[in-house]
Scaffold this motif. Structure first.
Motif, PDB file in Angstrom:
ATOM      1  N   SER A  63       0.832  -1.203   0.000  1.00 57.37           N
ATOM      2  CA  SER A  63       0.000   0.000   0.000  1.00 57.37           C
ATOM      3  C   SER A  63       0.870   1.257   0.000  1.00 57.37           C
ATOM      4  O   SER A  63       1.987   1.268   0.517  1.00 57.37           O
ATOM      5  CB  SER A  63      -0.944   0.024   1.200  1.00 57.37           C
ATOM      6  N   LEU A  64       0.304   2.288  -0.588  1.00 55.98           N
ATOM      7  CA  LEU A  64       0.940   3.595  -0.651  1.00 55.98           C
ATOM      8  C   LEU A  64      -0.141   4.621  -0.346  1.00 55.98           C
ATOM      9  O   LEU A  64      -1.163   4.673  -1.043  1.00 55.98           O
ATOM     10  CB  LEU A  64       1.526   3.839  -2.043  1.00 55.98           C
ATOM     11  N   ALA A  65       0.073   5.411   0.714  1.00 53.08           N
ATOM     12  CA  ALA A  65      -0.915   6.408   1.124  1.00 53.08           C
ATOM     13  C   ALA A  65      -0.350   7.804   0.920  1.00 53.08           C
ATOM     14  O   ALA A  65       0.779   8.094   1.337  1.00 53.08           O
ATOM     15  CB  ALA A  65      -1.303   6.200   2.581  1.00 53.08           C
ATOM     16  N   LEU A  66      -1.149   8.648   0.283  1.00 53.34           N
ATOM     17  CA  LEU A  66      -0.765  10.024  -0.014  1.00 53.34           C
ATOM     18  C   LEU A  66      -1.830  10.960   0.548  1.00 53.34           C
ATOM     19  O   LEU A  66      -3.007  10.592   0.619  1.00 53.34           O
ATOM     20  CB  LEU A  66      -0.690  10.236  -1.527  1.00 53.34           C
ATOM     21  N   ASP A  67      -1.405  12.164   0.921  1.00 48.21           N
ATOM     22  CA  ASP A  67      -2.409  13.173   1.261  1.00 48.21           C
ATOM     23  C   ASP A  67      -1.983  14.497   0.661  1.00 48.21           C
ATOM     24  O   ASP A  67      -0.843  14.665   0.230  1.00 48.21           O
ATOM     25  CB  ASP A  67      -2.656  13.267   2.763  1.00 48.21           C
ATOM     26  N   GLY A  68      -2.928  15.411   0.607  1.00 49.77           N
ATOM     27  CA  GLY A  68      -2.639  16.712   0.041  1.00 49.77           C
ATOM     28  C   GLY A  68      -3.595  17.767   0.547  1.00 49.77           C
ATOM     29  O   GLY A  68      -4.664  17.449   1.079  1.00 49.77           O
ATOM     30  N   VAL A  69      -3.175  19.010   0.380  1.00 50.75           N
ATOM     31  CA  VAL A  69      -3.983  20.157   0.790  1.00 50.75           C
ATOM     32  C   VAL A  69      -3.773  21.253  -0.251  1.00 50.75           C
ATOM     33  O   VAL A  69      -2.644  21.495  -0.677  1.00 50.75           O
ATOM     34  CB  VAL A  69      -3.525  20.690   2.176  1.00 50.75           C
ATOM     35  N   HIS A  70      -4.858  21.879  -0.661  1.00 57.23           N
ATOM     36  CA  HIS A  70      -4.757  23.101  -1.460  1.00 57.23           C
ATOM     37  C   HIS A  70      -5.880  24.024  -1.033  1.00 57.23           C
ATOM     38  O   HIS A  70      -6.625  23.708  -0.101  1.00 57.23           O
ATOM     39  CB  HIS A  70      -4.718  22.835  -2.963  1.00 57.23           C
ATOM     40  N   ARG A  71      -5.983  25.171  -1.646  1.00 61.08           N
ATOM     41  CA  ARG A  71      -6.905  26.180  -1.125  1.00 61.08           C
ATOM     42  C   ARG A  71      -8.379  25.785  -1.201  1.00 61.08           C
ATOM     43  O   ARG A  71      -9.216  26.414  -0.564  1.00 61.08           O
ATOM     44  CB  ARG A  71      -6.669  27.540  -1.765  1.00 61.08           C
ATOM     45  N   PHE A  72      -8.715  24.708  -1.924  1.00 63.26           N
ATOM     46  CA  PHE A  72     -10.112  24.317  -2.046  1.00 63.26           C
ATOM     47  C   PHE A  72     -10.440  22.966  -1.424  1.00 63.26           C
ATOM     48  O   PHE A  72     -11.610  22.590  -1.367  1.00 63.26           O
ATOM     49  CB  PHE A  72     -10.510  24.264  -3.531  1.00 63.26           C
ATOM     50  N   SER A  73      -9.415  22.210  -0.993  1.00 68.41           N
ATOM     51  CA  SER A  73      -9.686  20.845  -0.555  1.00 68.41           C
ATOM     52  C   SER A  73      -8.561  20.281   0.320  1.00 68.41           C
ATOM     53  O   SER A  73      -7.410  20.710   0.226  1.00 68.41           O
ATOM     54  CB  SER A  73      -9.859  19.944  -1.789  1.00 68.41           C
ATOM     55  N   VAL A  74      -8.938  19.293   1.119  1.00 71.48           N
ATOM     56  CA  VAL A  74      -8.008  18.443   1.859  1.00 71.48           C
ATOM     57  C   VAL A  74      -8.339  17.029   1.395  1.00 71.48           C
ATOM     58  O   VAL A  74      -9.510  16.630   1.428  1.00 71.48           O
ATOM     59  CB  VAL A  74      -8.212  18.576   3.385  1.00 71.48           C
ATOM     60  N   TYR A  75      -7.341  16.257   0.955  1.00 74.50           N
ATOM     61  CA  TYR A  75      -7.647  15.012   0.263  1.00 74.50           C
ATOM     62  C   TYR A  75      -6.619  13.924   0.533  1.00 74.50           C
ATOM     63  O   TYR A  75      -5.520  14.200   1.009  1.00 74.50           O
ATOM     64  CB  TYR A  75      -7.745  15.269  -1.243  1.00 74.50           C
ATOM     65  N   SER A  76      -7.001  12.698   0.217  1.00 71.96           N
ATOM     66  CA  SER A  76      -6.086  11.561   0.333  1.00 71.96           C
ATOM     67  C   SER A  76      -6.308  10.619  -0.848  1.00 71.96           C
ATOM     68  O   SER A  76      -7.388  10.570  -1.435  1.00 71.96           O
ATOM     69  CB  SER A  76      -6.303  10.818   1.649  1.00 71.96           C
ATOM     70  N   LEU A  77      -5.249   9.889  -1.163  1.00 74.62           N
ATOM     71  CA  LEU A  77      -5.269   8.888  -2.225  1.00 74.62           C
ATOM     72  C   LEU A  77      -4.453   7.712  -1.723  1.00 74.62           C
ATOM     73  O   LEU A  77      -3.298   7.887  -1.332  1.00 74.62           O
ATOM     74  CB  LEU A  77      -4.663   9.457  -3.508  1.00 74.62           C
ATOM     75  N   THR A  78      -5.063   6.538  -1.696  1.00 72.25           N
ATOM     76  CA  THR A  78      -4.372   5.341  -1.230  1.00 72.25           C
ATOM     77  C   THR A  78      -4.449   4.265  -2.291  1.00 72.25           C
ATOM     78  O   THR A  78      -5.527   3.975  -2.823  1.00 72.25           O
ATOM     79  CB  THR A  78      -4.999   4.812   0.078  1.00 72.25           C
ATOM     80  N   PHE A  79      -3.288   3.706  -2.610  1.00 75.15           N
ATOM     81  CA  PHE A  79      -3.209   2.570  -3.525  1.00 75.15           C
ATOM     82  C   PHE A  79      -3.024   1.314  -2.699  1.00 75.15           C
ATOM     83  O   PHE A  79      -2.214   1.293  -1.768  1.00 75.15           O
ATOM     84  CB  PHE A  79      -2.018   2.714  -4.484  1.00 75.15           C
ATOM     85  N   ARG A  80      -3.788   0.279  -3.042  1.00 72.28           N
ATOM     86  CA  ARG A  80      -3.635  -1.029  -2.406  1.00 72.28           C
ATOM     87  C   ARG A  80      -3.342  -2.043  -3.497  1.00 72.28           C
ATOM     88  O   ARG A  80      -4.011  -2.073  -4.536  1.00 72.28           O
ATOM     89  CB  ARG A  80      -4.900  -1.412  -1.651  1.00 72.28           C
TER      90      ARG A  80
END
Length: 143
Positions: A63-80
């Motif tokens: 698994s690989l877990a990523l997160d991010g933040v920008h002025r319109f959103s807080v988000y995550s993306l995880t690959f399994r």
């Protein structure tokens, strides 16, 4: 999506595709991503940054877990990556919040338009195609 290659080969290809996911860089800058420049360890590991994302966890080849933040959103993306009889099942899971009025507009443009789904699916497809076009789906010497 099931890919006819072992998890180790799929893992390497996922890492390669994540390295380019933040392109074009003008978009990352325009929306004000917290993480706009690549940094940290390579191959990707916890603490690595690709434009638009920070690696929060890496458990090769599972698994690989990523997160991010920008002025319109807080988000995550995880690959399994899950081994199965036909090769490796590759899954992408996403989550996001869209605070405020501008967040709601961004959600309408990206999520409700299904653009997000197309973009996420294209990452999986690029991994599948890259492995399918390589010799026998992967290079055994790299394992």
């Amino acid at each position: 999506m099931t890919i006819s290659a072992p998890p180790e080969a799929v893992w390497r290809t996922v890492l390669d595709q994540v390295e380019v996911v933040g392109r074009p860089s003008w978009y990352v800058r325009t929306i004000g991503c917290r993480d706009a420049r690549p940094s940290g360890p390579r191959p990707l590991a916890a603490g690595s940054v690709v434009p638009g994302f920070r690696v929060t966890a890496a458990d090769p080849p599972g698994s690989l877990a990523l997160d991010g933040v920008h002025r319109f959103s807080v988000y995550s993306l995880t690959f399994r990556l899950v081994p199965d009889g036909a090769g490796t099942r590759l899954e992408a899971h996403t989550d996001a919040t869209f605070p405020g009025v501008l967040g709601a507009v961004y959600r309408l443009l990206v999520i409700d338009s299904r653009l997000h789904r197309v973009a996420t699916r294209s990452i999986l497809e690029r991994v599948r195609r890259r492995l399918a076009t390589s010799r026998e789906g992967y290079d055994r010497r790299q394992l």
